[in-house]
Scaffold this motif. Sequence first.
Motif, short mmCIF file in Angstrom:
data_model
loop_
_atom_site.label_atom_id
_atom_site.label_comp_id
_atom_site.label_asym_id
_atom_site.label_seq_id
_atom_site.Cartn_x
_atom_site.Cartn_y
_atom_site.Cartn_z
N UNK A 114 -10.16 -100.68 -24.86
CA UNK A 114 -8.87 -99.94 -24.29
C UNK A 114 -8.27 -101.17 -23.78
N UNK A 115 -6.99 -100.79 -23.91
CA UNK A 115 -6.06 -101.55 -23.05
C UNK A 115 -6.28 -101.36 -21.35
N UNK A 116 -6.21 -102.50 -20.62
CA UNK A 116 -6.48 -102.52 -19.20
C UNK A 116 -5.90 -101.22 -18.45
N UNK A 117 -4.71 -100.73 -18.96
CA UNK A 117 -4.18 -99.58 -18.42
C UNK A 117 -3.34 -98.77 -19.51
N UNK A 118 -4.14 -97.96 -20.32
CA UNK A 118 -3.69 -97.37 -21.26
C UNK A 118 -2.72 -96.20 -20.91
N UNK A 119 -2.77 -95.65 -19.61
CA UNK A 119 -2.03 -94.48 -19.16
C UNK A 119 -0.39 -95.19 -19.04
N UNK A 120 -0.36 -96.12 -18.40
CA UNK A 120 0.62 -96.88 -18.04
C UNK A 120 1.53 -97.49 -19.30
N UNK A 121 0.58 -98.00 -20.12
CA UNK A 121 1.26 -98.33 -21.59
C UNK A 121 1.85 -97.38 -22.16
N UNK A 122 1.31 -95.97 -22.33
CA UNK A 122 1.71 -94.85 -22.94
C UNK A 122 3.17 -94.37 -22.17
N UNK A 123 3.25 -94.29 -20.99
CA UNK A 123 4.46 -93.87 -20.29
C UNK A 123 5.39 -94.94 -20.54
N UNK A 124 5.12 -96.21 -20.47
CA UNK A 124 6.24 -97.33 -21.07
C UNK A 124 6.63 -96.93 -22.33
N UNK A 125 5.90 -96.79 -23.21
CA UNK A 125 6.40 -96.36 -24.52
C UNK A 125 7.07 -95.10 -24.68
#
Length: 656
Positions: free
Chosen positions: A14-25
């Motif tokens: 997983x990415x280091x912070x998948x939740x943050x990546x998802x919110x950014x997308x």
Amino acid sequence: MCGIAGFVDFSGELQADPARLLDSMRDKLRHRGPDAGASVLEADGRVGFGHRRLAIIDLSETGAQPMQSSSGRYVTVFNGEIYNFQTMRSELTGVGAQFRGTSDTEVLLEAIERFGISAALERANGMFALALFDRKSKQLSFARDRLGKKPLYIGMVEDALAFGSELKAIRTHPDFAHPEIDAEAAAHFARLGYIPAPFSIYRNVRKLPPASYLSISLDNKPRDLEALLGQARRYWSMYSAAQNGRDTRYEDESEALDALEDNLGLAVEQRLISDVPVGAFLSGGVDSSLICALMQERLSGTAKTYTVGFAESEFDETADAAELAAHIGSDHTELALDPHAALAAVDEMHRIFDEPFADPSQIPSLLISRLIRSEVTVAISGDGGDEFFGGYMRYPRMMAMERLAQQMPAGLRRLALGTPVWLLDAATRANALLRPGSESGAIGADRAEKILGIIAEPDFRHRYEHFLSQWVKPTGGLPTPIVSADLPSGLGQLEQMMYLDAVSYLPDDVLVKVDRTSMAASLEVRSPLLDYKVIETAWRMPDSLRMANPKTGKVALRKLLARRVPEHMIDRPKRGFGVPLNDWLRGPLRELAEEHLDTRRVQELGYFDSQSVSRRWNEHLSGRRNWGFHLWSCISFSMWHRHWMTDKAAEEVRAA
């Protein structure tokens, strides 16, 4: 109407912070859904779904997304509207389904739960794109509406998959931050001014084709992007609609018109269902006039209609629209389009259209959407009348050229193609002097050169491809969908052109323009003429209800409108929907054009022939030729490239 985005991590690393990546997308699509944003991680963070909401149906939290089915098995992010959701809801209630809220998304989820995704999609009548995760089987599914009204991009790089309503969401993912341009897609753009599905401008991203869905297992990664798209299955096809229409053609005009009126009336009625204010575009033309008249007939109150006034008389239809509105009794508003705002909007196009797009009507479309959004959240439009009822002026022009081509021996056609430009100029000037006021005398050298190129092609489909092309064969003559698409048997020339436009120009130019410009203004646009049942009925129309003579198309729509308004409101000259691009490039946009048409700039990009661009730019500046649309493709591509493809741009995409 909304924006969707997300990712799949097949590797489990997983990415280091998948939740943050998802919110950014997700939040790259805030303009598509300014009312709310939410995300969900599934399968221990390996799957992420993000959603931006423009609340239209069920404004409460029971309509919020991502949404899970009543059993908890499925979760979805959905962009669009299901217009027949009330009928589907009644069917589902009859077999025991229970609902928490009143949204169409919940109805579709329960239909998938009860009937499976294929049967649910076949039942659904609407415009949509969706992603679905089956928690039980760990399957992911993606789907898109029949006409391709709502976009869905899917990218894949090694073990990472990303999807979104627009490319800017996918670019936010670190594995897609530095994509490569797809040379074949760029060649299609140079020729057509848009990029046809399934291509996108990037090598590792594709568009899911209209009327299709695909399902993949989280634990069985597809070999690559092509293998992924190879699993797509059709649940409807334009081919079958056209073929069945030809095989079951109405013989009686009255019967055909009554069937069309019933289906179109129902389509309008369904598109009026909303929990927010609804208005309608009223241009004064046949399509929008008929839709607005049907809308007023089906409302208990007064319809709200809007017309935008243009300073240029050749584009302005405010007087016609006002007369029509007064006749049907709508609450009509005229909105003034500021010419300075139109010029300023040019600088926004490369941000709103995150892959190259060169239809200049994108500019007024954006401004009109913004003006109408200041009054309502949903707008009904007349899109679709030209493609399915023979309305484009290019149809009779192309058939006239086809007759000319058939009359000339092939050797003479090829010989004519080699006529020097200076001789064409001299010949057309002489013809104008010898035959003042004649139609042939008005043909300039640019049109003459185009006509000769068209008639030199070997067959009708190649001639139509050439007719629609801007820069012919920019990189070796890759076949466009106009040549490569399967054609139903037995279609006449007019039907062939309508069909080819319906499977390429409509979804990849017209509907892209409408989606991006309306969504940039957070406005939902609904198009009754693009209801699939209306389209299936249109394909059954007899030829007499398509084109009465070379200057009168859309006969069926005209006859339905004649049941409601006086004849003089119907037989009006067709006005263009666009901007005075040729004059702008010689005037207020000249500095911008010179920057992007500079020979070194064109050579640096490498997708247009710099000598041809330079020649056409000089001819355009001299006033001898009008190359505005061709040059706009080069300018648009260069502006897009500077905004999205530099290293600095890539960092800004991720950081914003």
